[in-house]
Design a protein around this motif. Structure first.
Motif, PDB file in Angstrom:
ATOM      1  N   GLY A  10       0.801  -1.212   0.000  1.00  0.00           N
ATOM      2  CA  GLY A  10       0.000   0.000   0.000  1.00  0.00           C
ATOM      3  C   GLY A  10       0.834   1.262   0.000  1.00  0.00           C
ATOM      4  O   GLY A  10       0.457   2.270  -0.599  1.00  0.00           O
ATOM      5  N   PHE A  11       1.985   1.208   0.651  1.00  0.00           N
ATOM      6  CA  PHE A  11       2.843   2.393   0.718  1.00  0.00           C
ATOM      7  C   PHE A  11       3.400   2.767  -0.658  1.00  0.00           C
ATOM      8  O   PHE A  11       3.747   3.921  -0.902  1.00  0.00           O
ATOM      9  N   ILE A  12       3.459   1.812  -1.570  1.00  0.00           N
ATOM     10  CA  ILE A  12       3.901   2.114  -2.933  1.00  0.00           C
ATOM     11  C   ILE A  12       3.007   3.185  -3.550  1.00  0.00           C
ATOM     12  O   ILE A  12       3.468   4.046  -4.307  1.00  0.00           O
ATOM     13  N   ALA A  13       1.719   3.158  -3.209  1.00  0.00           N
ATOM     14  CA  ALA A  13       0.785   4.150  -3.745  1.00  0.00           C
ATOM     15  C   ALA A  13       1.173   5.553  -3.316  1.00  0.00           C
ATOM     16  O   ALA A  13       1.089   6.506  -4.099  1.00  0.00           O
ATOM     17  N   VAL A  14       1.592   5.708  -2.066  1.00  0.00           N
ATOM     18  CA  VAL A  14       1.987   7.026  -1.562  1.00  0.00           C
ATOM     19  C   VAL A  14       3.172   7.561  -2.370  1.00  0.00           C
ATOM     20  O   VAL A  14       3.205   8.735  -2.744  1.00  0.00           O
ATOM     21  N   LEU A  15       4.136   6.694  -2.646  1.00  0.00           N
ATOM     22  CA  LEU A  15       5.297   7.105  -3.435  1.00  0.00           C
ATOM     23  C   LEU A  15       4.886   7.487  -4.858  1.00  0.00           C
ATOM     24  O   LEU A  15       5.379   8.467  -5.418  1.00  0.00           O
ATOM     25  N   LEU A  16       3.969   6.727  -5.433  1.00  0.00           N
ATOM     26  CA  LEU A  16       3.521   7.026  -6.788  1.00  0.00           C
ATOM     27  C   LEU A  16       2.735   8.325  -6.842  1.00  0.00           C
ATOM     28  O   LEU A  16       2.882   9.117  -7.774  1.00  0.00           O
ATOM     29  N   TRP A  17       1.895   8.580  -5.842  1.00  0.00           N
ATOM     30  CA  TRP A  17       1.109   9.816  -5.825  1.00  0.00           C
ATOM     31  C   TRP A  17       1.980  11.052  -5.672  1.00  0.00           C
ATOM     32  O   TRP A  17       1.575  12.147  -6.059  1.00  0.00           O
ATOM     33  N   SER A  18       3.179  10.896  -5.133  1.00  0.00           N
ATOM     34  CA  SER A  18       4.077  12.046  -5.011  1.00  0.00           C
ATOM     35  C   SER A  18       4.565  12.524  -6.383  1.00  0.00           C
ATOM     36  O   SER A  18       5.091  13.625  -6.510  1.00  0.00           O
ATOM     37  N   LEU A  19       4.389  11.693  -7.413  1.00  0.00           N
ATOM     38  CA  LEU A  19       4.796  12.056  -8.776  1.00  0.00           C
ATOM     39  C   LEU A  19       3.647  12.649  -9.588  1.00  0.00           C
ATOM     40  O   LEU A  19       3.853  13.088 -10.723  1.00  0.00           O
TER      41      LEU A  19
END
Length: 294
Positions: A10-19
């Motif tokens: 789920g934390f991968i989503a947070v990293l992707l949303w930062s882009l």
């Protein structure tokens, strides 16, 4: 998958949303609805690959139509507002205002049965809105009314997504592959609106790369991995982690040269992120609503 593994997924989503913000800026001057149509078409493709790889495409027939309608409404509305806001206002500032949704979700969740609104939630919301006010009132010398219109759309974006997220909590669990239909329907709806209201613009080479990047990541894979995280991982940890998105997004914009590093921007980042963290801490004794409980 273990609870820890689902949380990390789920934390991968947070990293992707930062882009999301920096890639959106790079697609300019593609109009918002054309951009939404193109990126969500790519996102739907990601979903088809996801469903084929997991053997879950057949489960799409089991999802109620109401869930598909809610998911499409949420994805289409949020991103149409978000893309429009970043076309009109400075991207870092508009992005920070849009990222008030974690705070608003916490506040609105207090209206749900079994949820409690604590003083920390209110204090966090006050700090978050103070950060938004710092951005808007600062103005950064942007001429005309376009920037303020963009700020208004960004705030509406945050209100829209938070309201949708809290309402979607009542729909119950659905298979992750259902996000494929959300993306496909959003792409079709955006294409129709684009043909009626906008003039098509041919993206540059960089623009095409950014569009593909958006569809593969922030407007594609992010929704699928987040769905796994909130259903099988530690929701409290993921809820707190999502508050890192506005800070990471702003850092990416500055590092990419798309936004200048100013004291007002730094102060707004601290206020919004600090307020969100305070609200998350207040939620530690109870459940927190997350933006993809559909």
């Amino acid at each position: 998958m273990t609870r820890k593994g689902a949380t990390l997924t789920g934390f991968i989503a947070v990293l992707l949303w930062s882009l999301l913000a920096v890639l959106t800026v790079l697609t300019s001057p593609v109009p918002p609805f054309q951009l939404a149509a193109l990126t969500f078409a790519v996102g739907a493709g990601v979903g088809l690959v996801w469903g084929a790889a997991t053997g879950t495409l057949g489960r799409l027939r089991q999802v109620p139509v109401a869930v598909y309608a809610m998911g499409t409404f949420g994805l289409f509305g949020y991103h149409a507002l978000y893309f429009s806001a970043l076309r009109l206002a400075p991207p870092a500032e508009a992005g920070l205002i849009a990222y008030l949704w974690p705070l608003l979700i916490v506040l609105l969740s207090g209206l749900l049965p079994g949820e409690t609104l604590r003083r920390g939630h209110v204090a966090g919301a006050v700090l978050g809105f103070a950060g938004a006010a710092l951005i808007i009132l600062g103005g950064r010398g942007v001429a005309g009314t376009g920037a303020f219109a963009g700020y208004a759309l960004a705030l509406l974006c945050a209100l829209f997504w938070s309201g949708y997220s809290v309402l979607s909590r009542r729909l119950g669990g659905v298979p992750t592959v259902s996000v494929t239909v959300f993306c496909a329907a959003t792409a079709v709806l955006a294409a129709v609106v684009h043909m009626v209201t906008e003039n098509p613009v041919a993206p540059s080479a960089v623009g095409w790369l950014a569009i593909i990047g958006l569809g593969l990541g922030p407007v594609g894979l992010a929704f699928f991995v987040w769905d796994i995280g909130v259903k099988a991982g530690d929701i409290q940890v993921l809820g707190t982690a999502s508050y890192a998105a506005p800070v990471l997004s702003t850092m990416v914009l500055v590092l990419a040269g798309q936004s200048p590093a100013t004291w007002a921007l730094a102060g707004a980042t601290v206020l919004i992120a600090g307020g969100a963290a305070l609200a998350a801490r207040a939620s530690a004794k109870g459940p927190i609503v997350t933006p993809t409980d559909v």
